[in-house]
Structure formats: C-alpha cells, structure tokens
Design an enzyme around this catalytic site. Sequence first.
Site, PDB file in Angstrom:
ATOM      1  N   HIS A  73       5.778   5.002  21.440  1.00 46.27           N
ATOM      2  CA  HIS A  73       4.678   4.896  20.428  1.00 46.27           C
ATOM      3  C   HIS A  73       4.324   6.212  20.067  1.00 46.27           C
ATOM      4  O   HIS A  73       3.395   7.014  20.016  1.00 46.27           O
ATOM      5  CB  HIS A  73       3.236   4.410  21.237  1.00 46.27           C
ATOM      6  CG  HIS A  73       3.355   3.163  22.003  1.00 46.27           C
ATOM      7  ND1 HIS A  73       2.281   2.790  22.717  1.00 46.27           N
ATOM      8  CD2 HIS A  73       4.125   2.083  21.729  1.00 46.27           C
ATOM      9  CE1 HIS A  73       2.660   1.475  22.917  1.00 46.27           C
ATOM     10  NE2 HIS A  73       3.733   1.294  22.595  1.00 46.27           N
ATOM     11  N   GLU A  81       8.154  -6.098  27.360  1.00 40.75           N
ATOM     12  CA  GLU A  81       9.065  -6.246  26.194  1.00 40.75           C
ATOM     13  C   GLU A  81      10.690  -6.601  26.619  1.00 40.75           C
ATOM     14  O   GLU A  81      11.517  -6.144  25.539  1.00 40.75           O
ATOM     15  CB  GLU A  81       9.128  -4.759  25.355  1.00 40.75           C
ATOM     16  CG  GLU A  81       7.721  -4.545  24.914  1.00 40.75           C
ATOM     17  CD  GLU A  81       7.088  -5.491  23.938  1.00 40.75           C
ATOM     18  OE1 GLU A  81       7.731  -6.410  23.504  1.00 40.75           O
ATOM     19  OE2 GLU A  81       5.790  -5.120  23.325  1.00 40.75           O
ATOM     20  N   HIS A 127       2.259  -0.107  15.714  1.00 37.41           N
ATOM     21  CA  HIS A 127       2.711  -0.078  17.077  1.00 37.41           C
ATOM     22  C   HIS A 127       3.465   1.030  17.596  1.00 37.41           C
ATOM     23  O   HIS A 127       3.139   1.859  18.474  1.00 37.41           O
ATOM     24  CB  HIS A 127       3.014  -1.563  17.350  1.00 37.41           C
ATOM     25  CG  HIS A 127       3.359  -1.868  18.935  1.00 37.41           C
ATOM     26  ND1 HIS A 127       3.158  -2.872  19.441  1.00 37.41           N
ATOM     27  CD2 HIS A 127       4.013  -0.968  19.810  1.00 37.41           C
ATOM     28  CE1 HIS A 127       3.380  -2.894  20.621  1.00 37.41           C
ATOM     29  NE2 HIS A 127       4.097  -1.739  21.027  1.00 37.41           N
ATOM     30  N   HIS A 164      11.868   2.061  23.621  1.00 32.87           N
ATOM     31  CA  HIS A 164      10.553   1.927  22.738  1.00 32.87           C
ATOM     32  C   HIS A 164       9.498   2.840  23.061  1.00 32.87           C
ATOM     33  O   HIS A 164       9.361   3.150  24.370  1.00 32.87           O
ATOM     34  CB  HIS A 164      10.158   0.401  23.173  1.00 32.87           C
ATOM     35  CG  HIS A 164       8.845   0.221  22.654  1.00 32.87           C
ATOM     36  ND1 HIS A 164       8.407   0.095  21.077  1.00 32.87           N
ATOM     37  CD2 HIS A 164       7.653  -0.178  23.095  1.00 32.87           C
ATOM     38  CE1 HIS A 164       7.197  -0.324  20.913  1.00 32.87           C
ATOM     39  NE2 HIS A 164       6.614  -0.553  22.246  1.00 32.87           N
ATOM     40  N   GLU A 202      18.911  16.667   7.740  1.00 33.79           N
ATOM     41  CA  GLU A 202      19.989  16.020   8.474  1.00 33.79           C
ATOM     42  C   GLU A 202      19.717  14.584   8.704  1.00 33.79           C
ATOM     43  O   GLU A 202      20.550  13.826   9.239  1.00 33.79           O
ATOM     44  CB  GLU A 202      19.665  16.772   9.786  1.00 33.79           C
ATOM     45  CG  GLU A 202      18.162  16.401  10.872  1.00 33.79           C
ATOM     46  CD  GLU A 202      18.144  16.779  11.800  1.00 33.79           C
ATOM     47  OE1 GLU A 202      18.459  16.492  12.994  1.00 33.79           O
ATOM     48  OE2 GLU A 202      17.285  18.118  11.822  1.00 33.79           O
TER      49      GLU A 202
HETATM   50  P1  13P Z   1       4.919  -2.526  29.211  1.00 27.34           P
HETATM   51  O1  13P Z   1       4.077  -1.550  30.162  1.00 27.34           O
HETATM   52  O2  13P Z   1       4.986  -4.084  29.613  1.00 27.34           O
HETATM   53  O3  13P Z   1       6.302  -1.861  29.151  1.00 27.34           O
HETATM   54  O4  13P Z   1       4.446  -2.649  27.754  1.00 27.34           O
HETATM   55  C1  13P Z   1       4.277  -1.282  27.065  1.00 27.34           C
HETATM   56  C2  13P Z   1       4.506  -1.326  25.686  1.00 27.34           C
HETATM   57  O5  13P Z   1       4.411  -0.552  24.921  1.00 27.34           O
HETATM   58  C3  13P Z   1       4.284  -2.773  25.045  1.00 27.34           C
HETATM   59  O6  13P Z   1       4.678  -2.714  23.689  1.00 27.34           O
HETATM   60 ZN    ZN Z   2       4.563  -0.801  22.903  1.00 28.35          ZN
END
Ligand code: 13P
Ligand code: ZN
Length: 275
Positions: free
Chosen positions: A141, A115, A210, A139, A169
């Site tokens: 999940h 990413e 995602h 980023h 908040e």
């Molecule tokens: P990477 O291991 O390449 O960082 O990818 C993980 C991910 O969350 C892709 O969206």
């Molecule tokens: Zn991801």
Amino acid sequence: MKVLDAEFVKGFMRMADDGWRQGWHERNGGNLSYRVKPEEVEAVREEFRPGEWKAIGASVPKLAGEYFLVTGSGKYFRNVTIQPEDSFCIIELDSKGENYRICWGLVNGGRPTSELPSHLMNHEVKFIATGGKHRVIYHAHPANTIALTFVLPLTDEAFTRELWEMATECPVVFPGGIGVVPWMVPGGREIAAATSELMKQYDVAIWAHHGMFCSGEDFDLTFGLMHTVEKSAEILVKVRSMQPYKRQTIQPDDFRHLAKDFNVTLPEKFLYEKH
Ligand code: 13P
Ligand code: ZN
C-alpha cells in the site's frame, strides 16, 4: 534444516521488513508470496506438519502440487522478523490446484492472506508467461502510487506514461508498462481475475485507491520493481504539488532513443502525443 534457517525464508523475511520500513504496510496492509523451489521444499520438509485441506477460492490447475511461502491474513509486516512462525506459513496445493493446506507456520492459528486468490492466479499467469521464472508476488500500500489513483485517469496508458516520465530508469525497469484495475472489492475472485488478466502483459498492476501488485523472478527484483514505481510516483506527486504542469519532460522520441540504446521494447501505445 529448520525452516527459519533456510535462505529463501530469510530472503522473504528481509523483503517483508524492507517493505515495512518503507511505510508500505500500515497495520496488516499488504501481503507477500513466494513459489518455493522443489529442492528448497525438500531441505525443510522435516518440520512440516500438514493441516486440513481448505478451499483456495480460485482454481489454479497449473500450480497443482506447488508449495508457497505466504503471509497470514491480518498479520503485520512489522512483526515478520520478530514473530516469523506467527506471521507467515508454507502452504501446499492439492493435485487439482483448488485446495491448500498449511504445512508450517501460523502457529497461533489463522489462514493465508485474504488476497490468496489474487496471489495464486497471478502466480499461475506468470508461471505460464515466463516459463516458471517468476516466483514472487508482492502486494503493498505505497502512499504516492495510491494518491495518483485519485488524480490520473485510471488507464494503463496514463499511469505508464506519467511514471516513465518521472525517472529515466523507469522505462528500462518496467518496459512492458503498468496495468490499472478500477476500484473493486478486495479479497475475492473477481479482483483476482481482473489483476491476473493484466499480469498476462504487465509485471505491475495498480489497484485504484488501494495499492499495487508486482511480480518478479526473485525478492530483489520484485522489491526493486515496487520501489522504482513508488519512487517515480513520489516524484510526480512532488512535481504536481509545486505546479499543475511540467515545464519540461522526457518526450516520445527521447523514449524511442532510450529504448534503442538500452535494448528494450517500449509499446507505441504509451508513446502518444500529448496536447
Ligand atoms: P491480509 O491481512 O488478509 O493479507 O489483507 C491485507 C490487504 O492488504 C488486503 O488487500
Ligand atoms: Zn491491500
């Protein structure tokens, strides 16, 4: 100074480990990057062994010559604190902002996160929008936020309003709101462009089915932002699991009063009347 003794590197590792402990980083899920300050680069430069220049896959001319601490592709957040040299790297961008080279880390090979285009395009947008104040792109999940992308309309208005309502908040922590990217193939320039477009107005972008991207000035603020959004999403999942509607909630005028007292601007587009 050794890279691993530097405070900015310790802060990066602590944040990655915090995210792992929250359960946001199954396997190699998620990635983190930090735009390193010039004095921090100088403090650790003695350990740099620059490799080959490689294409970023995006063009970020405003970030030419900048250095980033960034997690490796396929690397596990779970391992960041115990195998730091294997898990992340410091990269330098060239004078056009089109290529990068690894200066430190990823000792067993590999490359920065897949990413990287999203991270760097978000960094560039935020560099311009905040006059260089924002340094962290994160980023992850987080499960509750992802779950909501299966039941809420995929609009900025729906996500912002629903998550604002779930904890008082929230409108103070993310007054600008939240952007939503429809499902797209991850890892490329297209999703990076869609995300960075949203980052012009928001500090949070949710990727449908995602995960989430957050931008902030430092590790505490950026982690705290992700944590606050995900906590709010968790409350909404719990409420919806008990019954499909809310018996009572925070109303548009309540938000307007809150905005006044807490001195934040809440865009009216999120304070629509519900039917
Ligand atoms: P990477 O291991 O390449 O960082 O990818 C993980 C991910 O969350 C892709 O969206
Ligand atoms: Zn991801």
